[in-house]
Design a protein around this motif. Structure first.
Motif, PDB file in Angstrom:
ATOM      1  N   ARG A  72       0.711  -1.303   0.173  1.00 38.80           N
ATOM      2  CA  ARG A  72      -0.469   0.162   0.084  1.00 38.80           C
ATOM      3  C   ARG A  72       1.144   1.856   0.240  1.00 38.80           C
ATOM      4  NH1 ARG A  72      -0.982   3.955   3.624  1.00 38.80           N
ATOM      5  NH2 ARG A  72      -3.134   4.474   3.463  1.00 38.80           N
ATOM      6  N   VAL A  73       2.006   0.929   1.126  1.00 37.79           N
ATOM      7  CA  VAL A  73       2.896   3.135   0.870  1.00 37.79           C
ATOM      8  C   VAL A  73       3.452   2.536  -0.008  1.00 37.79           C
ATOM      9  CG1 VAL A  73       4.636   3.263   2.184  1.00 37.79           C
ATOM     10  CG2 VAL A  73       2.551   2.405   3.319  1.00 37.79           C
ATOM     11  N   ASN A  74       3.976   1.807  -1.211  1.00 38.49           N
ATOM     12  CA  ASN A  74       4.301   1.447  -2.415  1.00 38.49           C
ATOM     13  C   ASN A  74       3.743   2.146  -3.520  1.00 38.49           C
ATOM     14  OD1 ASN A  74       6.985   0.769  -1.154  1.00 38.49           O
ATOM     15  ND2 ASN A  74       7.152  -1.591  -1.838  1.00 38.49           N
ATOM     16  N   PHE A  75       2.063   1.494  -3.974  1.00 33.57           N
ATOM     17  CA  PHE A  75       1.361   1.891  -4.434  1.00 33.57           C
ATOM     18  C   PHE A  75       1.277   3.900  -4.236  1.00 33.57           C
ATOM     19  CE2 PHE A  75      -0.576  -2.268  -4.897  1.00 33.57           C
ATOM     20  CZ  PHE A  75       0.983  -2.625  -5.240  1.00 33.57           C
ATOM     21  N   ILE A  76       0.696   4.198  -3.032  1.00 32.52           N
ATOM     22  CA  ILE A  76       0.919   5.573  -2.853  1.00 32.52           C
ATOM     23  C   ILE A  76       2.072   6.009  -3.017  1.00 32.52           C
ATOM     24  CG2 ILE A  76       0.618   7.260  -0.852  1.00 32.52           C
ATOM     25  CD1 ILE A  76      -0.785   5.096   1.156  1.00 32.52           C
ATOM     26  N   LYS A  77       2.572   6.100  -3.098  1.00 35.94           N
ATOM     27  CA  LYS A  77       4.438   6.297  -3.628  1.00 35.94           C
ATOM     28  C   LYS A  77       4.425   6.772  -5.234  1.00 35.94           C
ATOM     29  CE  LYS A  77       7.606   5.848  -0.262  1.00 35.94           C
ATOM     30  NZ  LYS A  77       8.231   4.680   1.116  1.00 35.94           N
ATOM     31  N   SER A  78       4.296   5.026  -5.611  1.00 41.79           N
ATOM     32  CA  SER A  78       4.147   5.915  -6.853  1.00 41.79           C
ATOM     33  C   SER A  78       2.972   5.567  -8.056  1.00 41.79           C
ATOM     34  CB  SER A  78       4.619   3.932  -8.002  1.00 41.79           C
ATOM     35  OG  SER A  78       3.908   3.050  -7.054  1.00 41.79           O
TER      36      SER A  78
END
Length: 162
Positions: A35-41
């Motif tokens: 989730r954190v990675n998707f928020i960033k990318s």
């Protein structure tokens, strides 16, 4: 069905061994990192909600964009614990809306083999059937690629309905 004391004893026994607790915590942590990675990318394409925990059956978060919101729909990235796979679900914001889109999409490639609407969603698509948890960075990349591709396909299908 056996009595509850039996099941509680089995549950406690498994927790005392420790493996199930470690596995569950690691799986939830991985979904949190996704989730954190998707928020960033992907934050230029989607907005993301917080992590939701099922009853040791599903760990998931919702994501949406302006188009989906205008249709009162959202997508969910789901870790299905019993099948141990990653899925993407299309959900309506209300049961009425879910039924509407089920009727519109019940002959789609995602639902063609289903006789009735899934319990929690309009459609469910498998993103990763046998995830390799020994290489989490690669797994994360593969899930992101599959999520983008499947999300685009689902949104395109919805757009053709209107």
């Amino acid at each position: 069905m056996k009595n509850l004391n039996y099941y509680v004893a089995v549950y406690k026994e498994q927790l005392d061994k420790g493996d199930i607790l470690i596995a569950y915590n690691q799986l939830v942590n991985f979904v949190m990192k996704l989730r954190v990675n998707f928020i960033k990318s992907l934050s230029d394409q989607y907005s993301f909600t917080g992590i939701l925990h099922g009853y040791m059956d599903y760990t998931y978060f919702y994501y949406s964009n302006a188009f989906l919101k205008s249709k009162k729909l959202k997508l969910g990235l789901v870790l299905n614990h019993s099948e141990m796979r990653f899925e993407i679900w299309l959900l309506g914001n209300t049961i009425t809306n879910q039924k509407k889109y089920w009727n519109l999409l019940k002959t789609s490639k995602w639902n063609k083999d289903k006789k009735e609407m899934p319990k929690y969603s309009v459609l469910e698509a498998i993103l990763m059937n046998e995830p390799d948890f020994d290489n989490l960075p690669l797994l994360s990349q593969n899930i992101e690629k599959a999520l983008i591709k499947s999300s685009d396909e689902i949104i395109k299908a919805i757009k053709t309905l209107n």
